[in-house]
Design a protein around this motif. Structure first.
Motif, PDB file in Angstrom:
ATOM      1  N   SER A  61       9.937 -10.550   0.775  1.00 17.98           N
ATOM      2  CA  SER A  61       9.062 -10.543  -0.403  1.00 17.98           C
ATOM      3  C   SER A  61       9.298 -11.784  -1.254  1.00 17.98           C
ATOM      4  O   SER A  61       8.350 -12.412  -1.755  1.00 17.98           O
ATOM      5  CB  SER A  61       9.315  -9.288  -1.250  1.00 17.98           C
ATOM      6  OG  SER A  61       8.893  -8.130  -0.576  1.00 17.98           O
ATOM      7  N   PRO A  80       6.935  -5.662  -2.687  1.00 21.77           N
ATOM      8  CA  PRO A  80       7.993  -4.714  -2.291  1.00 21.77           C
ATOM      9  C   PRO A  80       7.480  -3.430  -1.641  1.00 21.77           C
ATOM     10  O   PRO A  80       8.257  -2.722  -0.998  1.00 21.77           O
ATOM     11  CB  PRO A  80       8.699  -4.419  -3.626  1.00 21.77           C
ATOM     12  CG  PRO A  80       8.458  -5.625  -4.461  1.00 21.77           C
ATOM     13  CD  PRO A  80       7.077  -6.061  -4.109  1.00 21.77           C
ATOM     14  N   TYR A  81       6.209  -3.120  -1.817  1.00 23.49           N
ATOM     15  CA  TYR A  81       5.639  -1.955  -1.136  1.00 23.49           C
ATOM     16  C   TYR A  81       5.435  -2.223   0.354  1.00 23.49           C
ATOM     17  O   TYR A  81       5.280  -1.292   1.146  1.00 23.49           O
ATOM     18  CB  TYR A  81       4.292  -1.570  -1.758  1.00 23.49           C
ATOM     19  CG  TYR A  81       4.411  -0.917  -3.111  1.00 23.49           C
ATOM     20  CD1 TYR A  81       4.796   0.419  -3.236  1.00 23.49           C
ATOM     21  CD2 TYR A  81       4.142  -1.631  -4.269  1.00 23.49           C
ATOM     22  CE1 TYR A  81       4.908   1.019  -4.489  1.00 23.49           C
ATOM     23  CE2 TYR A  81       4.248  -1.045  -5.519  1.00 23.49           C
ATOM     24  CZ  TYR A  81       4.630   0.281  -5.619  1.00 23.49           C
ATOM     25  OH  TYR A  81       4.743   0.880  -6.847  1.00 23.49           O
ATOM     26  N   ILE A  82       5.430  -3.502   0.722  1.00 18.79           N
ATOM     27  CA  ILE A  82       5.138  -3.904   2.102  1.00 18.79           C
ATOM     28  C   ILE A  82       6.364  -4.452   2.813  1.00 18.79           C
ATOM     29  O   ILE A  82       6.608  -4.160   3.984  1.00 18.79           O
ATOM     30  CB  ILE A  82       4.023  -4.974   2.123  1.00 18.79           C
ATOM     31  CG1 ILE A  82       2.790  -4.486   1.346  1.00 18.79           C
ATOM     32  CG2 ILE A  82       3.635  -5.336   3.550  1.00 18.79           C
ATOM     33  CD1 ILE A  82       1.768  -5.571   1.096  1.00 18.79           C
ATOM     34  N   SER A  94       4.810  -9.842  -7.287  1.00 25.88           N
ATOM     35  CA  SER A  94       6.136  -9.218  -7.344  1.00 25.88           C
ATOM     36  C   SER A  94       6.038  -7.700  -7.403  1.00 25.88           C
ATOM     37  O   SER A  94       6.970  -6.992  -7.011  1.00 25.88           O
ATOM     38  CB  SER A  94       6.915  -9.732  -8.561  1.00 25.88           C
ATOM     39  OG  SER A  94       6.336  -9.262  -9.772  1.00 25.88           O
ATOM     40  N   TRP A  95       4.918  -7.198  -7.910  1.00 25.92           N
ATOM     41  CA  TRP A  95       4.706  -5.750  -7.954  1.00 25.92           C
ATOM     42  C   TRP A  95       4.249  -5.220  -6.591  1.00 25.92           C
ATOM     43  O   TRP A  95       4.709  -4.175  -6.134  1.00 25.92           O
ATOM     44  CB  TRP A  95       3.657  -5.412  -9.009  1.00 25.92           C
ATOM     45  CG  TRP A  95       3.231  -3.976  -8.995  1.00 25.92           C
ATOM     46  CD1 TRP A  95       3.877  -2.909  -9.554  1.00 25.92           C
ATOM     47  CD2 TRP A  95       2.066  -3.434  -8.347  1.00 25.92           C
ATOM     48  NE1 TRP A  95       3.196  -1.741  -9.316  1.00 25.92           N
ATOM     49  CE2 TRP A  95       2.067  -2.033  -8.577  1.00 25.92           C
ATOM     50  CE3 TRP A  95       1.018  -3.995  -7.627  1.00 25.92           C
ATOM     51  CZ2 TRP A  95       1.062  -1.199  -8.085  1.00 25.92           C
ATOM     52  CZ3 TRP A  95       0.019  -3.168  -7.135  1.00 25.92           C
ATOM     53  CH2 TRP A  95       0.051  -1.779  -7.374  1.00 25.92           C
ATOM     54  N   ALA A  96       3.369  -5.965  -5.908  1.00 27.48           N
ATOM     55  CA  ALA A  96       2.762  -5.471  -4.669  1.00 27.48           C
ATOM     56  C   ALA A  96       3.638  -5.684  -3.434  1.00 27.48           C
ATOM     57  O   ALA A  96       3.707  -4.809  -2.557  1.00 27.48           O
ATOM     58  CB  ALA A  96       1.410  -6.150  -4.450  1.00 27.48           C
ATOM     59  N   GLU A 116      16.721  -3.559  -5.203  1.00 23.67           N
ATOM     60  CA  GLU A 116      17.023  -2.324  -5.925  1.00 23.67           C
ATOM     61  C   GLU A 116      18.200  -2.501  -6.875  1.00 23.67           C
ATOM     62  O   GLU A 116      18.399  -1.694  -7.786  1.00 23.67           O
ATOM     63  CB  GLU A 116      17.320  -1.206  -4.922  1.00 23.67           C
ATOM     64  CG  GLU A 116      16.118  -0.818  -4.066  1.00 23.67           C
ATOM     65  CD  GLU A 116      16.441   0.314  -3.118  1.00 23.67           C
ATOM     66  OE1 GLU A 116      17.587   0.791  -3.152  1.00 23.67           O
ATOM     67  OE2 GLU A 116      15.543   0.707  -2.348  1.00 23.67           O
TER      68      GLU A 116
END
Length: 271
Positions: A68, A60-62, A56-58, A138
């Motif tokens: 996601s 959203p960067y992609i 869940s942390w990684a 967001e």
């Protein structure tokens, strides 16, 4: 065999049974080990929850929120080998067929999935994915972190399975998982609850929750777990004359969904 060795084997058995983590240690899947493994079900949930937290942390960067969420849900299912989702589908096929008790149990033993199982799985996955998408968007500005929500959900859903095993008789005591776990005592389940509570409180403290937030969140998760798991256990026990391995998996899925839903509702109301 020493008591310490039995408990180490029980912890390993819980991880091997409830997850697909590669643990290259052979333990006897026998009653003395499996009945004690219930105590360590929250450990299996915590291991899955930590992996989900990392995802869940990684992700959203992609990817955007919805992709996601779908990927994270696929990881969630994969980490348990689809074990609980299979139980959800089999339980839906059997119980929602509205046949006799014996016929419902026969349907649940069938490896083929029927229409009700497919419908139940689709609705479950859509709901979970949509909840995860909101939590990874967001718009999510809750005081409780997504890490805490994912980890605690995975922990308490598996803890409830241990409570259900100890609290209700098996529908088929001489077959399947019911036979393997026959003899689980209430003390095993209570130990599991204490461990789950310890993990949950530690998670909230590490993620910066204050004492008021910790109290409210912990109480809410416990209440939702009791209502969802207890309600399903009573209903399924009445329909089937006991519980089965499939129903334990179904309750795991239901409790996870209920906890995610409660988290989203609570955050939106208090946000």
């Amino acid at each position: 065999m020493s008591l310490i060795k039995v408990h180490v084997q029980a912890a390993i058995a819980a991880l091997q049974f409830l997850t697909r983590f590669p643990i290259p240690v052979e333990v006897p899947f026998e009653k003395p080990v499996l009945t004690r493994s219930v105590y360590y079900f929250p450990i299996a949930g915590a291991a899955i929850g930590l992996c989900l937290a990392a995802g869940s942390w990684a992700l959203p960067y992609i990817l955007p929120a919805w992709p996601s969420a779908v990927v994270l849900l696929a990881i969630w299912i994969g980490l348990s080998g689809g074990l609980h989702l299979d139980g959800w589908m089999d339980t839906a096929d059997g119980v929602l067929s509205h046949r006799s008790r014996e016929r419902m149990l026969e349907i649940m033993k069938d490896s083929r999935v029927g229409a009700m199982g497919v419908i139940a799985a689709v609705l479950l996955l859509m709901l979970k994915a949509s909840l995860l998408a909101w939590l990874m968007s967001e718009e999510f500005k809750g005081n409780v972190s997504l890490v805490s929500i994912l980890l605690i959900s995975a922990v308490w859903s598996r803890t409830w399975m241990g409570v259900a095993i100890a609290g209700w008789k098996p529908a088929r005591p001489n077959e399947g998982i019911g036979q393997l776990f026959h003899g689980v005592r209430l003390s095993n389940a209570l130990g599991s609850v204490v461990l789950a509570l310890t993990i949950s409180l530690s998670t909230l403290i590490i993620n910066g929750a204050n004492i008021v937030e910790i109290t409210i969140i912990a109480a809410s998760f416990i209440i939702v777990t009791l209502i969802t798991g207890g309600g399903m256990s009573i209903w399924l026990n009445r329909k089937l004359g006991g519980l089965t391995g499939d129903t334990y998996g179904a309750m795991n899925e239901a409790v996870e969904l209920a906890l995610l839903t409660a988290a989203v509702i609570g955050i939106r109301l208090l946000g």
